[in-house]
Enzyme design. Structure first.
Site, short mmCIF file in Angstrom:
data_model
loop_
_atom_site.label_atom_id
_atom_site.label_comp_id
_atom_site.label_asym_id
_atom_site.label_seq_id
_atom_site.Cartn_x
_atom_site.Cartn_y
_atom_site.Cartn_z
N GLY A 37 -5.24 -2.18 -1.59
CA GLY A 37 -5.08 -0.77 -1.39
C GLY A 37 -6.37 -0.50 -0.32
N GLU A 49 -9.10 -1.68 -3.82
CA GLU A 49 -9.97 -2.53 -3.08
C GLU A 49 -10.88 -1.52 -2.05
OE1 GLU A 49 -8.09 -5.75 -1.04
OE2 GLU A 49 -6.91 -4.28 -0.08
N ASP A 57 0.74 -1.27 -0.05
CA ASP A 57 -0.09 0.05 0.05
C ASP A 57 0.86 1.33 0.07
OD1 ASP A 57 -2.08 -1.65 0.13
OD2 ASP A 57 -2.63 -0.93 2.14
N SER A 111 0.06 -10.26 -7.01
CA SER A 111 1.02 -9.18 -7.01
C SER A 111 1.86 -9.39 -5.70
CB SER A 111 0.35 -7.81 -7.39
OG SER A 111 -0.37 -7.81 -8.25
#
Length: 404
Positions: free
Chosen positions: A195, A266, A151, A325
């Site tokens: 995120g 998200e 993040d 990821s």
């Protein structure tokens, strides 16, 4: 003299954990080969349970093998040492026990002189709680953290470890998923990117995906049209989303291009989703840190529901790149930062200097040992950055307006 060092990885995965462990092993072997190195398995859970493994001479000789893998070889967990109720419920401490004392006593029992925590804001603020407890009770332990989170939302750290790689991998994921844009007429594709409260990863993933698009050669005469592969909307938690206006804009895109591709954090729209759930009497699931469990409320599916009918989608697909990821091995850009961070962390630990090693935004982004008291989470993504506003303009999305 530092006789024993413990490593601990915690929170969600990021593409830096295995490499950070490798760099720490490498540095200690170079400058303090006599120091014993152990790793607590599954983060703070392993610390509470006394579950650790020792990095043997064979491990220290072959540390470089860790660079080839993502994840964490010693495992992670989401444990907050100050959430006593959760720890008791999970059987990690007995009722009436002080988890900070249990953790501190375990460190002392194991003879640990230095603890390296590799994690995000939650991990490092938990480490700060532990460090404060140890200081109050005169435990001779130095805690030095390394900042990990995809993040990239740790205050006051410019760049957290693993975030660059996660963006690269998200763009690579998108390159395959967006190929589905004409698997059926009028397809709506939503790429949901991790995120929770910060749009950094969605924005950086989008930037890197667009850079990939720019590098390709297109053949629209044969149907290979960039417009079908492009990003048509990008939503992050820091900016408002006018659903009515966006539905109208994206309906035009669907009519002209034949498909629509939306990239979202998200955490985008979560306040609206939570409010909707609460209004209908649904329970909002949260984790040990009080975070809404985004994987259980499915923001991507919510956006699909808002837009599908209004833009005339014939088919809708939601794909999440998060686990793909975050579990990748570190890329070259991250490896360079990880090496510098780990080197400084070891040197700080041997000097008895506690804190979190990171690029200090309040000191010209200089790599420094930052006092735990200055560490916080939820740093917002700056939606006024030139490259971000230019990206939105390029895809035809109005300039961002800060969310309340």
């Amino acid at each position: 003299m530092v006789k024993k060092v413990a490593l601990l990885t915690a929170g969600g995965f990021a593409p830096c954990l295995s490499s950070a462990i490798a760099e720490l092993i490498k540095r200690y072997t170079e400058v303090s080969p006599e120091t014993t190195l152990i790793g607590y398995r599954y983060g703070y859970e392993g610390l509470l349970k006394g579950d650790s493994l020792e990095f043997s001479p064979a491990v220290r000789a072959h540390y470089d093998r860790l660079f080839s893998f993502g994840g964490s070889p010693i495992g992670n967990s989401r444990v907050k040492l100050t959430n006593v109720k959760d720890l008791v419920a999970r059987g990690l401490v007995a009722s009436g026990d002080d988890p900070l004392k249990v953790a501190a006593d375990q460190l002392i029992a194991d003879g640990v002189d230095v603890l390296h925590t590799i994690g995000g804001d939650d991990t490092n603020t938990t480490a700060a709680d532990l460090a404060a407890y140890l200081a109050q009770h005169d435990y001779p332990l130095t805690v030095v953290g390394l900042p990990k989170t995809i993040d990239n939302d740790i205050v006051p750290i410019r760049q957290s470890l693993g975030a660059w790689t996660a963006a690269d991998e998200g763009a690579r994921f998108a390159a395959n998923v967006i190929a589905e844009h004409n698997a059926a007429p009028r397809e709506l594709i939503i790429h949901e990117i991790m995120g929770r409260n910060c749009g950094y990863l969605a924005a950086e993933t989008s930037r890197r995906y667009v850079a990939w698009l720019d590098a390709q050669q297109w053949l629209p005469e044969a149907g290979l049209d960039r417009r079908g592969w492009d990003i048509h909307a990008l939503y992050v938690p820091e900016a408002t989303i006018d659903l009515d206006a966006e539905a109208e804009r994206l309906r035009t895109v669907m009519d002209e291009v034949g498909s629509v591709n939306i990239f979202i954090s998200e955490g985008a729209g979560v306040p609206d989703i939570v409010a909707q759930m609460q209004a209908t009497g649904q329970e909002v699931p949260t984790d040990a840190f009080g975070h809404v469990q985004l994987d259980k409320i499915n923001p991507g599916a919510w956006f699909a529901k808002q837009f599908a009918e209004r833009i005339g989608a014939g088919k809708t697909m939601v794909q999440k790149s998060g686990y793909f990821s975050r579990s990748a091995k570190s890329n070259a850009q991250d490896l360079e930062l990880i090496a510098a961070t780990a080197t400084m962390a070891v040197d700080a630990a041997l000097a008895g200097t506690p804190g979190v090693v990171g690029q200090d935004e309040e000191a010209g982004d200089k790599l420094s040992v930052i006092d735990f008291k200055r560490i916080a989470g939820h740093k917002p993504f700056d939606i006024t950055l030139d490259w971000y506003t230019q990206l939105l303009a390029r895809i035809g999305q109005p300039a961002p307006i800060a969310a309340a």
